[in-house]
Design a protein around this motif. Sequence first.
Motif, PDB file in Angstrom:
ATOM      1  N   ALA A  81     -71.184 -13.395  38.965  1.00 28.39           N
ATOM      2  CA  ALA A  81     -71.925 -14.661  38.962  1.00 28.39           C
ATOM      3  C   ALA A  81     -72.825 -14.760  37.737  1.00 28.39           C
ATOM      4  O   ALA A  81     -72.930 -15.829  37.116  1.00 28.39           O
ATOM      5  CB  ALA A  81     -72.748 -14.792  40.240  1.00 28.39           C
ATOM      6  N   ASP A  82     -73.455 -13.656  37.366  1.00 26.56           N
ATOM      7  CA  ASP A  82     -74.335 -13.683  36.200  1.00 26.56           C
ATOM      8  C   ASP A  82     -73.542 -13.888  34.907  1.00 26.56           C
ATOM      9  O   ASP A  82     -73.987 -14.598  34.001  1.00 26.56           O
ATOM     10  CB  ASP A  82     -75.165 -12.403  36.123  1.00 26.56           C
ATOM     11  CG  ASP A  82     -76.239 -12.355  37.197  1.00 26.56           C
ATOM     12  OD1 ASP A  82     -76.539 -13.402  37.810  1.00 26.56           O
ATOM     13  OD2 ASP A  82     -76.775 -11.263  37.435  1.00 26.56           O
ATOM     14  N   CYS A  83     -72.358 -13.306  34.821  1.00 24.70           N
ATOM     15  CA  CYS A  83     -71.506 -13.523  33.644  1.00 24.70           C
ATOM     16  C   CYS A  83     -71.093 -14.990  33.549  1.00 24.70           C
ATOM     17  O   CYS A  83     -71.083 -15.562  32.452  1.00 24.70           O
ATOM     18  CB  CYS A  83     -70.274 -12.630  33.697  1.00 24.70           C
ATOM     19  SG  CYS A  83     -70.636 -10.893  33.342  1.00 24.70           S
ATOM     20  N   ALA A  84     -70.774 -15.601  34.669  1.00 23.79           N
ATOM     21  CA  ALA A  84     -70.407 -17.020  34.677  1.00 23.79           C
ATOM     22  C   ALA A  84     -71.577 -17.881  34.222  1.00 23.79           C
ATOM     23  O   ALA A  84     -71.406 -18.822  33.430  1.00 23.79           O
ATOM     24  CB  ALA A  84     -69.938 -17.443  36.068  1.00 23.79           C
ATOM     25  N   ARG A  85     -72.789 -17.546  34.665  1.00 21.34           N
ATOM     26  CA  ARG A  85     -73.966 -18.304  34.255  1.00 21.34           C
ATOM     27  C   ARG A  85     -74.220 -18.143  32.759  1.00 21.34           C
ATOM     28  O   ARG A  85     -74.556 -19.109  32.068  1.00 21.34           O
ATOM     29  CB  ARG A  85     -75.180 -17.834  35.057  1.00 21.34           C
ATOM     30  CG  ARG A  85     -76.442 -18.601  34.730  1.00 21.34           C
ATOM     31  CD  ARG A  85     -77.588 -18.218  35.617  1.00 21.34           C
ATOM     32  NE  ARG A  85     -78.778 -18.959  35.218  1.00 21.34           N
ATOM     33  CZ  ARG A  85     -79.948 -18.794  35.761  1.00 21.34           C
ATOM     34  NH1 ARG A  85     -80.114 -17.942  36.741  1.00 21.34           N
ATOM     35  NH2 ARG A  85     -80.978 -19.483  35.339  1.00 21.34           N
ATOM     36  N   LEU A  86     -74.072 -16.934  32.253  1.00 21.80           N
ATOM     37  CA  LEU A  86     -74.245 -16.696  30.815  1.00 21.80           C
ATOM     38  C   LEU A  86     -73.223 -17.482  30.001  1.00 21.80           C
ATOM     39  O   LEU A  86     -73.563 -18.112  28.999  1.00 21.80           O
ATOM     40  CB  LEU A  86     -74.131 -15.202  30.505  1.00 21.80           C
ATOM     41  CG  LEU A  86     -75.341 -14.355  30.839  1.00 21.80           C
ATOM     42  CD1 LEU A  86     -74.964 -12.880  30.851  1.00 21.80           C
ATOM     43  CD2 LEU A  86     -76.458 -14.623  29.839  1.00 21.80           C
ATOM     44  N   GLN A  94     -68.610 -10.092  27.304  1.00 22.81           N
ATOM     45  CA  GLN A  94     -67.451  -9.202  27.343  1.00 22.81           C
ATOM     46  C   GLN A  94     -67.445  -8.516  28.700  1.00 22.81           C
ATOM     47  O   GLN A  94     -68.413  -7.877  29.082  1.00 22.81           O
ATOM     48  CB  GLN A  94     -67.514  -8.185  26.215  1.00 22.81           C
ATOM     49  CG  GLN A  94     -67.423  -8.844  24.858  1.00 22.81           C
ATOM     50  CD  GLN A  94     -67.576  -7.835  23.727  1.00 22.81           C
ATOM     51  OE1 GLN A  94     -67.927  -6.678  23.927  1.00 22.81           O
ATOM     52  NE2 GLN A  94     -67.315  -8.291  22.523  1.00 22.81           N
ATOM     53  N   GLY A  95     -66.368  -8.686  29.440  1.00 18.78           N
ATOM     54  CA  GLY A  95     -66.271  -8.144  30.789  1.00 18.78           C
ATOM     55  C   GLY A  95     -66.502  -9.241  31.794  1.00 18.78           C
ATOM     56  O   GLY A  95     -66.427 -10.410  31.448  1.00 18.78           O
ATOM     57  N   PRO A  96     -66.735  -8.876  33.017  1.00 18.20           N
ATOM     58  CA  PRO A  96     -67.048  -7.536  33.497  1.00 18.20           C
ATOM     59  C   PRO A  96     -65.805  -6.672  33.666  1.00 18.20           C
ATOM     60  O   PRO A  96     -64.712  -7.168  33.889  1.00 18.20           O
ATOM     61  CB  PRO A  96     -67.725  -7.785  34.843  1.00 18.20           C
ATOM     62  CG  PRO A  96     -67.227  -9.111  35.291  1.00 18.20           C
ATOM     63  CD  PRO A  96     -66.910  -9.883  34.056  1.00 18.20           C
ATOM     64  N   ASP A  97     -66.043  -5.383  33.549  1.00 16.99           N
ATOM     65  CA  ASP A  97     -65.004  -4.384  33.706  1.00 16.99           C
ATOM     66  C   ASP A  97     -65.363  -3.459  34.859  1.00 16.99           C
ATOM     67  O   ASP A  97     -66.538  -3.152  35.079  1.00 16.99           O
ATOM     68  CB  ASP A  97     -64.859  -3.560  32.425  1.00 16.99           C
ATOM     69  CG  ASP A  97     -64.449  -4.423  31.245  1.00 16.99           C
ATOM     70  OD1 ASP A  97     -63.481  -5.191  31.381  1.00 16.99           O
ATOM     71  OD2 ASP A  97     -65.109  -4.328  30.187  1.00 16.99           O
ATOM     72  N   GLU A  98     -64.346  -3.008  35.559  1.00 18.74           N
ATOM     73  CA  GLU A  98     -64.538  -2.050  36.655  1.00 18.74           C
ATOM     74  C   GLU A  98     -64.598  -0.652  36.052  1.00 18.74           C
ATOM     75  O   GLU A  98     -63.682  -0.222  35.358  1.00 18.74           O
ATOM     76  CB  GLU A  98     -63.370  -2.152  37.644  1.00 18.74           C
ATOM     77  CG  GLU A  98     -63.608  -1.446  38.944  1.00 18.74           C
ATOM     78  CD  GLU A  98     -64.696  -2.097  39.787  1.00 18.74           C
ATOM     79  OE1 GLU A  98     -65.441  -1.338  40.433  1.00 18.74           O
ATOM     80  OE2 GLU A  98     -64.810  -3.332  39.811  1.00 18.74           O
ATOM     81  N   LEU A  99     -65.688   0.054  36.313  1.00 17.79           N
ATOM     82  CA  LEU A  99     -65.893   1.403  35.801  1.00 17.79           C
ATOM     83  C   LEU A  99     -66.253   2.315  36.972  1.00 17.79           C
ATOM     84  O   LEU A  99     -66.604   1.824  38.051  1.00 17.79           O
ATOM     85  CB  LEU A  99     -67.007   1.393  34.755  1.00 17.79           C
ATOM     86  CG  LEU A  99     -66.702   0.492  33.542  1.00 17.79           C
ATOM     87  CD1 LEU A  99     -67.955   0.228  32.737  1.00 17.79           C
ATOM     88  CD2 LEU A  99     -65.635   1.125  32.677  1.00 17.79           C
ATOM     89  N   PRO A 100     -66.181   3.623  36.790  1.00 14.11           N
ATOM     90  CA  PRO A 100     -66.467   4.525  37.909  1.00 14.11           C
ATOM     91  C   PRO A 100     -67.847   4.303  38.541  1.00 14.11           C
ATOM     92  O   PRO A 100     -68.030   4.527  39.726  1.00 14.11           O
ATOM     93  CB  PRO A 100     -66.368   5.921  37.285  1.00 14.11           C
ATOM     94  CG  PRO A 100     -65.446   5.740  36.119  1.00 14.11           C
ATOM     95  CD  PRO A 100     -65.733   4.355  35.598  1.00 14.11           C
ATOM     96  N   TRP A 101     -68.826   3.860  37.764  1.00 13.25           N
ATOM     97  CA  TRP A 101     -70.196   3.699  38.262  1.00 13.25           C
ATOM     98  C   TRP A 101     -70.526   2.266  38.680  1.00 13.25           C
ATOM     99  O   TRP A 101     -71.608   1.988  39.159  1.00 13.25           O
ATOM    100  CB  TRP A 101     -71.210   4.163  37.220  1.00 13.25           C
ATOM    101  CG  TRP A 101     -70.950   3.547  35.873  1.00 13.25           C
ATOM    102  CD1 TRP A 101     -71.437   2.347  35.416  1.00 13.25           C
ATOM    103  CD2 TRP A 101     -70.156   4.074  34.833  1.00 13.25           C
ATOM    104  NE1 TRP A 101     -70.976   2.103  34.145  1.00 13.25           N
ATOM    105  CE2 TRP A 101     -70.180   3.159  33.753  1.00 13.25           C
ATOM    106  CE3 TRP A 101     -69.411   5.245  34.679  1.00 13.25           C
ATOM    107  CZ2 TRP A 101     -69.498   3.375  32.567  1.00 13.25           C
ATOM    108  CZ3 TRP A 101     -68.735   5.440  33.490  1.00 13.25           C
ATOM    109  CH2 TRP A 101     -68.787   4.515  32.463  1.00 13.25           C
ATOM    110  N   GLY A 102     -69.577   1.323  38.494  1.00 15.91           N
ATOM    111  CA  GLY A 102     -69.811  -0.056  38.923  1.00 15.91           C
ATOM    112  C   GLY A 102     -69.112  -1.059  38.025  1.00 15.91           C
ATOM    113  O   GLY A 102     -68.290  -0.703  37.190  1.00 15.91           O
TER     114      GLY A 102
END
Length: 124
Positions: A81-86, A94-102
């Motif tokens: 949601a924050d990426c969409a607002r930005l 750039q992203g979001p990407d799924e990473l081991p920590w989130g």
Amino acid sequence: MTITHASFVTLPVSDQDRALRFYRDVLGFEVTADRGMPQGRWLQVAPKGAQTVFTLSGPGMGGFEPGSARGIMLVTTDVDADCARLAAAGATVQGPDELPWGRMASFADPDGNGLMLLTEKEGF
């Protein structure tokens, strides 16, 4: 050592009013300080309830180079949601990407300071 927290992070900007509009109106930060100093304007913003604030350091305040800050991680409960607002506000995300920590994304403020958003993976 008895250090308890970081007081502020300096974000060098070329135009404090433009930076304030971004951090307040797009990111939703609150103004915690805005006053004149002999060297220039002391302007600080922070997410509501945050212990560490961001100093939007303009020309004449310490000789910092606008856009030189990097690697500042902001934790959010909803990175998508924050990426969409930005993106709707015109920021390049750039992203979001799924990473081991989130789930993590990166973006820059109007001066090019590099920030990241992270929704932490539960239990990590």
